[in-house]
Motif scaffolding. Structure first.
Motif, PDB file in Angstrom:
ATOM      1  N   GLY A   1     -39.548 -34.502  18.011  1.00  0.00           N
ATOM      2  CA  GLY A   1     -39.846 -35.545  17.039  1.00  0.00           C
ATOM      3  C   GLY A   1     -38.625 -36.397  16.766  1.00  0.00           C
ATOM      4  N   THR A   2     -38.738 -37.310  15.827  1.00  0.00           N
ATOM      5  CA  THR A   2     -37.642 -38.221  15.503  1.00  0.00           C
ATOM      6  C   THR A   2     -36.655 -37.544  14.561  1.00  0.00           C
ATOM      7  N   VAL A   3     -35.392 -37.586  14.933  1.00  0.00           N
ATOM      8  CA  VAL A   3     -34.306 -37.079  14.096  1.00  0.00           C
ATOM      9  C   VAL A   3     -33.654 -38.256  13.394  1.00  0.00           C
ATOM     10  N   LYS A   4     -33.411 -38.113  12.104  1.00  0.00           N
ATOM     11  CA  LYS A   4     -32.757 -39.153  11.317  1.00  0.00           C
ATOM     12  C   LYS A   4     -31.566 -38.541  10.601  1.00  0.00           C
TER      13      LYS A   4
ATOM     14  N   LYS B   1     -34.480 -34.539   9.000  1.00  0.00           N
ATOM     15  CA  LYS B   1     -33.341 -35.197   8.375  1.00  0.00           C
ATOM     16  C   LYS B   1     -32.105 -34.312   8.460  1.00  0.00           C
ATOM     17  N   PHE B   2     -30.975 -34.914   8.889  1.00  0.00           N
ATOM     18  CA  PHE B   2     -29.705 -34.211   9.005  1.00  0.00           C
ATOM     19  C   PHE B   2     -28.606 -35.057   8.374  1.00  0.00           C
ATOM     20  N   ASP B   3     -27.466 -34.423   8.152  1.00  0.00           N
ATOM     21  CA  ASP B   3     -26.307 -35.191   7.686  1.00  0.00           C
ATOM     22  C   ASP B   3     -25.742 -36.046   8.813  1.00  0.00           C
ATOM     23  N   THR B   4     -25.668 -35.451  10.008  1.00  0.00           N
ATOM     24  CA  THR B   4     -25.056 -36.148  11.151  1.00  0.00           C
ATOM     25  C   THR B   4     -25.828 -35.830  12.418  1.00  0.00           C
TER      26      THR B   4
ATOM     27  N   ARG C   1     -17.720 -27.432   8.505  1.00  0.00           N
ATOM     28  CA  ARG C   1     -17.348 -28.062   7.236  1.00  0.00           C
ATOM     29  C   ARG C   1     -18.552 -28.319   6.326  1.00  0.00           C
ATOM     30  N   GLY C   2     -19.652 -27.703   6.640  1.00  0.00           N
ATOM     31  CA  GLY C   2     -20.802 -27.765   5.755  1.00  0.00           C
ATOM     32  C   GLY C   2     -21.785 -28.878   6.027  1.00  0.00           C
ATOM     33  N   ARG C   3     -21.554 -29.669   7.074  1.00  0.00           N
ATOM     34  CA  ARG C   3     -22.517 -30.697   7.437  1.00  0.00           C
ATOM     35  C   ARG C   3     -23.682 -30.075   8.205  1.00  0.00           C
ATOM     36  N   GLN C   4     -24.873 -30.591   7.981  1.00  0.00           N
ATOM     37  CA  GLN C   4     -26.032 -30.189   8.771  1.00  0.00           C
ATOM     38  C   GLN C   4     -26.132 -31.141   9.962  1.00  0.00           C
ATOM     39  N   VAL C   5     -25.956 -30.600  11.173  1.00  0.00           N
ATOM     40  CA  VAL C   5     -25.746 -31.423  12.361  1.00  0.00           C
ATOM     41  C   VAL C   5     -26.864 -31.200  13.369  1.00  0.00           C
ATOM     42  N   ALA C   6     -27.345 -32.302  13.936  1.00  0.00           N
ATOM     43  CA  ALA C   6     -28.258 -32.270  15.084  1.00  0.00           C
ATOM     44  C   ALA C   6     -27.482 -32.738  16.314  1.00  0.00           C
ATOM     45  N   LEU C   7     -27.462 -31.925  17.346  1.00  0.00           N
ATOM     46  CA  LEU C   7     -26.787 -32.233  18.606  1.00  0.00           C
ATOM     47  C   LEU C   7     -27.862 -32.572  19.634  1.00  0.00           C
TER      48      LEU C   7
END
Length: 410
Positions: A237-240, A2-5, A24-30
């Motif tokens: 795995g699945t990123v959400k 689970k990520f923010d974006t 800016r403090g978001r947890q991001v998956a690229l």
């Protein structure tokens, strides 16, 4: 996971978006199917075009159109089987290139261009990659007085309207700056406020490493698995995520159209090849041969020759006829030696018919954002696009007015 974006696409635009959100403090998956910077961002002229206040327009004079129709021009080629599908796009592109409409577009477009160099320099400094940026400008060179006079009129217009700096180079001054160029050139035009990059792939890679140092995570994954609920399948795995940014360059419409957004996106393909320099020759600046529509740029790997535009289906097989056509001409401009690449590189520039990128929210889907369609200025506008998207997503005041770039304009 689970990520923010989740950010789809790890070219210069997607990486820049990911960096600015993570800062800016978001947890991001690229997420990308390849390592960052290894698709469209891998092959380009390496220019950060501060002078590019007017996006590249469709020609409107009859002589140029007839020349292009013969499909022999060194700067533009097309695949006949792609013309029927792209005809509606080209018609709108032609209409938006009317001088009055083009001038209106420039008023919005220039607000992004204004920040392109400063945003790259700030991001490169933070990423420890400033050495990859060259604050030396770039040069257009001319083989005829007519071409030089036409480009001078444009430079004067851009200076008058937007304060774009330029330097006129007579043959002696051009020879002083680039002693190994053809001595028969009529002169040149230098844009000193633009930067260039010695290795675009290395720059995007450095930005991606900075993103990881900030705590962001990169995954190999296929954007075709992206679905509502903002989930995407990856090798791990699945990123959400709660929100998603589509920054897939020429493939962005594969996601946007599936979600019901009819963005008129077309692709201008381009090619490059690296060469050794003969007899210890040196190229100091990126140099555009205006009449022949190719550019030579000094790169870490060698002298990169980049072509103009090829109108074709996005995934059609390579047809590097433009490269073959301009290589002999380029050898008269600068003493190129042997080819250094096994085969020509090819990439696609994602284009909209009004020449402006799509930056902002997809208003029919909460949490979905778009950042694509930068055409010839993807490298130029990556960091400012990343900042603008991040400001919008986090509710900060925006550095420029984002409204002209909304997907709703279509």
């Amino acid at each position: 996971m689970k990520f923010d974006t989740v950010v789809l696409g790890a070219g210069i635009v997607g990486v820049s978006v990911a960096v600015h959100l993570q800062k800016r403090g978001r947890q991001v998956a690229l997420i990308d199917r390849k390592l960052p910077g290894n698709e469209t961002s891998f092959g380009n002229a390496g220019l950060i075009q501060r002078e590019g206040v007017y996006p590249y327009a469709f020609p409107r004079d009859l002589g140029t159109l007839l020349r292009y129709a013969r499909n022999q021009s060194p700067d533009v080629r097309y695949h006949a089987d792609a013309m029927l599908k792209t005809a509606p796009f080209l018609w709108q592109y032609w209409r938006n290139s009317h001088p009055a409409r083009h001038a209106q577009i420039a008023k919005s477009y220039s607000t992004l261009i204004e920040h392109c160099v400063s945003e790259h320099r700030a991001l490169a400094a933070a990423a420890g990659a400033s050495a990859l940026l060259r604050p030396i400008g770039w040069i257009k060179v001319f083989r005829s007085d007519a071409a030089q006079e036409a480009e001078m009129r444009l430079a004067q217009q851009w200076h008058r309207e937007y304060g774009v700096a330029f330097e006129t180079l007579d043959p002696a001054r051009l020879q002083q700056m680039e002693p190994d160029l053809d001595t028969h050139l009529r002169g040149g035009l230098r844009y000193p406020e633009s930067d260039s990059v010695s290795d675009p792939n290395a720059l995007v890679t450095a930005y991606a490493k900075y993103f990881a140092a900030l705590g962001g995570r990169f995954f190999f994954g296929d954007a075709d698995t992206f679905r509502e609920g903002w989930q995407v399948d990856t090798e791990a795995g699945t990123v959400k995520a709660d929100s998603a940014v589509v920054a897939l360059g020429p493939w962005s419409d594969r996601v946007s159209s599936r979600l019901g957004y009819r963005v008129p996106l077309a692709v201008k393909r381009g090619y490059h090849m690296h060469y050794a320099a003969r007899e210890n020759a040196r190229l100091n600046h990126p140099v555009l041969d205006v009449e022949n529509g190719y550019l030579l740029a000094p790169m870490a790997r060698g002298i990169r020759l980049t072509t103009g535009a090829e109108i074709a289906r996005r995934d059609a097989a390579k047809t590097p006829t433009q490269l073959a056509a301009v290589e002999p001409i380029a050898r008269t401009l600068f003493p190129l030696g042997e080819r250094l690449d096994r085969e020509p590189w090819m990439g696609g520039r994602p284009c909209t018919p009004d020449m402006m990128p799509v930056i902002g929210p997809a208003k029919r889907h909460a949490g979905l954002w778009f950042a694509f369609g930068h055409a010839h200025h993807g490298l130029t506008l990556g960091p400012i696009t990343g900042r603008l998207i991040a400001e919008m997503m986090t509710g900060e005041p925006t550095v420029v007015n984002p409204q002209p770039f909304s997907v709703e304009r279509f």
